[in-house]
Write an enzyme that holds these catalytic residues in place. Structure first.
Site, PDB file in Angstrom:
ATOM      1  N   SER A   1       3.374  -5.592   0.190  1.00 34.34           N
ATOM      2  CA  SER A   1       2.398  -4.690   0.826  1.00 34.34           C
ATOM      3  C   SER A   1       1.764  -3.782  -0.218  1.00 34.34           C
ATOM      4  O   SER A   1       2.413  -3.424  -1.204  1.00 34.34           O
ATOM      5  CB  SER A   1       3.107  -3.820   1.867  1.00 34.34           C
ATOM      6  OG  SER A   1       2.254  -2.783   2.302  1.00 34.34           O
TER       7      SER A   1
ATOM      8  N   SER B   1       7.052 -15.284  14.661  1.00 34.73           N
ATOM      9  CA  SER B   1       6.816 -15.225  16.113  1.00 34.73           C
ATOM     10  C   SER B   1       5.531 -14.496  16.460  1.00 34.73           C
ATOM     11  O   SER B   1       5.014 -14.639  17.563  1.00 34.73           O
ATOM     12  CB  SER B   1       7.998 -14.550  16.817  1.00 34.73           C
ATOM     13  OG  SER B   1       8.193 -13.246  16.300  1.00 34.73           O
TER      14      SER B   1
ATOM     15  N   TYR C   1      10.238   1.787   3.534  1.00 37.09           N
ATOM     16  CA  TYR C   1       9.372   0.595   3.557  1.00 37.09           C
ATOM     17  C   TYR C   1       8.757   0.347   2.171  1.00 37.09           C
ATOM     18  O   TYR C   1       8.770  -0.777   1.653  1.00 37.09           O
ATOM     19  CB  TYR C   1       8.281   0.798   4.608  1.00 37.09           C
ATOM     20  CG  TYR C   1       7.344  -0.374   4.806  1.00 37.09           C
ATOM     21  CD1 TYR C   1       7.721  -1.459   5.595  1.00 37.09           C
ATOM     22  CD2 TYR C   1       6.089  -0.396   4.206  1.00 37.09           C
ATOM     23  CE1 TYR C   1       6.858  -2.525   5.790  1.00 37.09           C
ATOM     24  CE2 TYR C   1       5.219  -1.464   4.387  1.00 37.09           C
ATOM     25  CZ  TYR C   1       5.605  -2.526   5.180  1.00 37.09           C
ATOM     26  OH  TYR C   1       4.755  -3.586   5.364  1.00 37.09           O
TER      27      TYR C   1
END
Ligand code: NAP
Length: 265
Positions: A160, A32, A173
């Site tokens: 990442s 999105s 994370y």
């Protein structure tokens, strides 16, 4: 694709190259906004039918699908929380009803809840791991049979640089993004006999909503650690994802491709 056709790639015109993903059905999770949005429009621009997955931003996701359709492509926005196993199974059923079997899955959906470890709650830990790592498991599981049987199936996981280097306030994370490396390498071994590849892209710090939450003084300190001295734009991440999703990357699997401005992940 035949080996003759593959050999002729060097002589392809721009128009032929622009159809790199023709006849491919591609699912992009978290499309999105940010990196996922740009992956979706890029894939559509290369001829793919694109499923624009989102979680909580229906208007933004519809606008991505509308932009693709307006440009002459094919796309649909489909809601699913990738952290929810049952929801991803239902998502896959809906995608198959509309598009048939899926060829390419990009596990891009991701969240961060940044806190120093001593303040991190079990809920902060669980949500980030459930979306970033659990989401890749759930979606790969949901589309696995399609991907295995596709002529040149592709799984691309968006990890990442933080999964390689760690980062202050991002234990949850970083752990979820490191987990994607082992996930990808193991999955690649199991998919290889079927000619389907699985790879990771490990972006560095990239200018999106996710990075917008970084305070300015922290942003500046991060830039000092980046040899190219700036954040990436989404346009600088996406070509690598497109390559790994296309037939051109047929002999690349189990890899982590760094796109991080020289941070030496
Ligand atoms: P972003 O702008 O925050 O967008 C995140 C996307 O993930 C949104 O489309 C969001 O959809 C979707 N999403 C979140 N939770 C979801 C869920 N449970 N189920 C389905 N979709 C969900 O993030 P971004 O910066 O583009 O990051 C995209 C990916 O790149 C992430 O995996 C991120 O970890 C990784 N990455 C980002 C950077 C960076 O600096 N930006 C660096 C390295 C790696 P809704 O809006 O509908 O909720």
């Amino acid at each position: 694709m035949s080996s003759d056709l593959r050999e002729s790639r060097a002589g392809q015109t721009d128009a032929e190259r622009s159809e790199l993903l023709a006849d491919q059905t591609c699912v992009v999770t978290g499309a999105s906004r940010g990196i996922g949005r740009r992956i979706a429009t890029e894939f559509a621009g290369h001829g793919a039918d694109v499923v624009v997955n989102y979680h909580s931003s229906p208007d933004a996701a519809e606008s991505v699908a509308d932009a693709i359709e307006t440009a002459g492509g094919t796309a649909t926005a489909v809601q699913a929380d990738v952290a929810d196993f049952e929801a991803t199974a239902a998502f896959a059923d809906r995608v198959r009803d509309e598009f048939g079997a899926v060829d390419v899955l990009v596990n891009n959906a991701g969240v961060n809840v940044d806190k120093r470890f001593e303040r991190l709650t079990p809920e902060d830990w669980q949500r980030v791991v459930d979306v970033n790592l659990g989401g890749a498991f759930n979606c790969t599981k949901a589309f696995y049979d399609d991907l295995k049987e596709a002529e040149h199936g592709r799984v691309v996981n968006i990890s990442s640089v933080v999964g390689q280097q760690g980062n202050f306030g991002q234990v949850n994370y970083a752990a979820s993004k490191s987990g994607l490396f082992g996930f990808t390498k193991s999955l690649a071994l199991e998919l290889a006999p079927h000619g389907t590849t699985a790879n990771c892209v490990a972006p560095g710090f990239t200018a999106t909503d996710m990075a917008d939450s970084i305070p300015e003084h922290v942003h500046d300190r991060i830039c000092e650690r980046i040899p190219l001295n700036r954040f990436a734009s989404v346009d600088e991440i996406v070509p690598v994802v497109r390559f790994l999703a296309s037939e051109e990357s047929s002999y690349v699997t189990g890899e982590i491709v760094n796109v991080n401005g020289g941070m030496h992940g």
